[in-house]
Design a protein around this motif. Sequence first.
Motif, PDB file in Angstrom:
ATOM      1  N   CYS A   1       0.842  -1.191   0.000  1.00  0.00           N
ATOM      2  CA  CYS A   1       0.000   0.000   0.000  1.00  0.00           C
ATOM      3  C   CYS A   1       0.888   1.257   0.000  1.00  0.00           C
ATOM      4  N   GLN A   2       1.900   1.224   0.865  1.00  0.00           N
ATOM      5  CA  GLN A   2       2.804   2.381   0.959  1.00  0.00           C
ATOM      6  C   GLN A   2       3.591   2.559  -0.347  1.00  0.00           C
ATOM      7  N   GLU A   3       4.005   1.437  -0.937  1.00  0.00           N
ATOM      8  CA  GLU A   3       4.757   1.528  -2.211  1.00  0.00           C
ATOM      9  C   GLU A   3       3.888   2.118  -3.307  1.00  0.00           C
ATOM     10  N   GLN A   4       2.624   1.714  -3.326  1.00  0.00           N
ATOM     11  CA  GLN A   4       1.711   2.232  -4.348  1.00  0.00           C
ATOM     12  C   GLN A   4       1.512   3.739  -4.189  1.00  0.00           C
ATOM     13  N   GLU A   5       1.347   4.162  -2.922  1.00  0.00           N
ATOM     14  CA  GLU A   5       1.151   5.596  -2.675  1.00  0.00           C
ATOM     15  C   GLU A   5       2.407   6.403  -3.026  1.00  0.00           C
ATOM     16  N   ALA A   6       3.574   5.847  -2.734  1.00  0.00           N
ATOM     17  CA  ALA A   6       4.824   6.577  -2.957  1.00  0.00           C
ATOM     18  C   ALA A   6       5.152   6.693  -4.442  1.00  0.00           C
ATOM     19  N   ASN A   7       4.799   5.661  -5.213  1.00  0.00           N
ATOM     20  CA  ASN A   7       5.208   5.663  -6.610  1.00  0.00           C
ATOM     21  C   ASN A   7       4.177   4.935  -7.485  1.00  0.00           C
ATOM     22  N   PRO A   8       3.021   5.584  -7.689  1.00  0.00           N
ATOM     23  CA  PRO A   8       1.913   4.882  -8.359  1.00  0.00           C
ATOM     24  C   PRO A   8       2.224   4.416  -9.781  1.00  0.00           C
ATOM     25  N   ILE A   9       3.023   5.182 -10.520  1.00  0.00           N
ATOM     26  CA  ILE A   9       3.278   4.812 -11.926  1.00  0.00           C
ATOM     27  C   ILE A   9       4.141   3.553 -11.989  1.00  0.00           C
ATOM     28  N   GLU A  10       5.229   3.549 -11.185  1.00  0.00           N
ATOM     29  CA  GLU A  10       6.102   2.359 -11.143  1.00  0.00           C
ATOM     30  C   GLU A  10       5.343   1.151 -10.614  1.00  0.00           C
ATOM     31  N   PHE A  11       4.467   1.380  -9.645  1.00  0.00           N
ATOM     32  CA  PHE A  11       3.701   0.286  -9.052  1.00  0.00           C
ATOM     33  C   PHE A  11       2.793  -0.343 -10.110  1.00  0.00           C
ATOM     34  N   GLN A  12       2.147   0.497 -10.908  1.00  0.00           N
ATOM     35  CA  GLN A  12       1.269  -0.022 -11.964  1.00  0.00           C
ATOM     36  C   GLN A  12       2.088  -0.805 -12.996  1.00  0.00           C
ATOM     37  N   LYS A  13       3.279  -0.304 -13.298  1.00  0.00           N
ATOM     38  CA  LYS A  13       4.139  -1.025 -14.259  1.00  0.00           C
ATOM     39  C   LYS A  13       4.478  -2.406 -13.720  1.00  0.00           C
ATOM     40  N   MET A  14       4.775  -2.476 -12.402  1.00  0.00           N
ATOM     41  CA  MET A  14       5.075  -3.766 -11.765  1.00  0.00           C
ATOM     42  C   MET A  14       3.876  -4.714 -11.904  1.00  0.00           C
ATOM     43  N   ILE A  15       2.688  -4.190 -11.678  1.00  0.00           N
ATOM     44  CA  ILE A  15       1.475  -5.022 -11.794  1.00  0.00           C
ATOM     45  C   ILE A  15       1.350  -5.541 -13.228  1.00  0.00           C
ATOM     46  N   ASP A  16       1.499  -4.652 -14.197  1.00  0.00           N
ATOM     47  CA  ASP A  16       1.337  -5.048 -15.604  1.00  0.00           C
ATOM     48  C   ASP A  16       2.375  -6.096 -16.004  1.00  0.00           C
ATOM     49  N   ARG A  17       3.578  -5.953 -15.434  1.00  0.00           N
ATOM     50  CA  ARG A  17       4.693  -6.838 -15.797  1.00  0.00           C
ATOM     51  C   ARG A  17       4.606  -8.186 -15.091  1.00  0.00           C
ATOM     52  N   GLU A  18       4.223  -8.191 -13.817  1.00  0.00           N
ATOM     53  CA  GLU A  18       4.424  -9.396 -12.992  1.00  0.00           C
ATOM     54  C   GLU A  18       3.165 -10.103 -12.512  1.00  0.00           C
ATOM     55  N   LEU A  19       2.016  -9.425 -12.581  1.00  0.00           N
ATOM     56  CA  LEU A  19       0.807 -10.038 -12.015  1.00  0.00           C
ATOM     57  C   LEU A  19      -0.209 -10.328 -13.121  1.00  0.00           C
ATOM     58  N   PRO A  20      -0.348 -11.591 -13.528  1.00  0.00           N
ATOM     59  CA  PRO A  20      -1.241 -11.936 -14.633  1.00  0.00           C
ATOM     60  C   PRO A  20      -2.665 -11.435 -14.435  1.00  0.00           C
ATOM     61  N   LEU A  21      -3.096 -11.388 -13.187  1.00  0.00           N
ATOM     62  CA  LEU A  21      -4.470 -10.989 -12.884  1.00  0.00           C
ATOM     63  C   LEU A  21      -4.685  -9.477 -13.056  1.00  0.00           C
TER      64      LEU A  21
END
Length: 260
Positions: free
Chosen positions: A201-221
């Motif tokens: 949660c804290q990582e998402q708040e601190a860096n939402p764009i990078e966090f979304q990239k991580m989701i797109d790259r690593e989380l199939p769901l």
Amino acid sequence: MNLGIKGKNALVTGGSHGIGLSTASALAEEGCNVALCSRGKERLEAARGMVLSKGTQCLAIQADVLVPEDIDRVVEKVIGEWGYIDILINNAGGGGRWGSDDILETPEKVWTEVYDKNVFAAVRFTVKILPYMKQRNWGRVITISSIHGKQAGGRPWFNLAKCAETVLMKNLSMKPEFIRHGITFNSIAPGRIMIPDTGWCQEQEANPIEFQKMIDRELPLGRLGTPEEVASVVVFACSQNASLLNGASIVVDGGECRVF
Ligand SMILES: NC(=O)c1ccc[n+]([C@@H]2O[C@H](COP(=O)([O-])OP(=O)(O)OC[C@H]3O[C@@H](n4cnc5c(N)ncnc54)[C@H](OP(=O)(O)O)[C@@H]3O)[C@@H](O)[C@H]2O)c1
């Protein structure tokens, strides 16, 4: 589905927040009495209120699983009040963000504390509670590990501890002296789970764009999991229906883990 665990006594370590809290809630919904232990009094009391609101009994005990005497005290309190424990959820753990990415600069204490908090807490609770399960010829021991208990990755002290938890459950699952008394041992291996006020949660708040990239790259769901999604698998593994489930390490990660 009737899971057949109404009236069972459960202990959830670290049960006042996140996966532990959702598991406590789901067990109470199935009619289990639930004992919880964690350090912070306020969250513990809120968790107790939540369990009681489901109409089952609750014991909320302040304790630090890094302190062996606290573990003894928790088990003695629950046995003293209820006489036995049918279900043990070794949930307290973590430490994936302890230390730093610089392994050479990370003190040895981080390695030992992460191991103690995850593995030795699970060992101590399990060893203390098994005799009571044996007496009743029934028991469920579930340890919340991680996909890093199945595959390499993350900080090494966390990877090491989570692998050890997985092996602990597998090893015990092969002991006839427990299994033939109706006791099963399994680990549940979550992937990234979004929990309010914690690391992701804290990582998402601190860096939402990078966090979304991580989701797109690593989380199939395309999203992280929820603690409720983990808890529903934990509760099934505790059920009467799961009598053949023993020694398993069940990944609950929306397809994140690379191991099959
Ligand atoms: N969240 C994830 O993405 C994820 C992924 C894979 C595996 N897991 C595993 O799932 C388990 C639960 O994690 P979570 O993310 O749900 O954690 P969380 O939301 O931070 O909740 C942790 C719970 O454990 C308690 N706790 C922490 N340290 C404790 C200690 N020393 N003694 C007693 N209680 C303690 C906390 O209460 P107090 O702080 O008040 O003590 C709280 O009730 C851990 O084993 C973790 O490794 C989590």
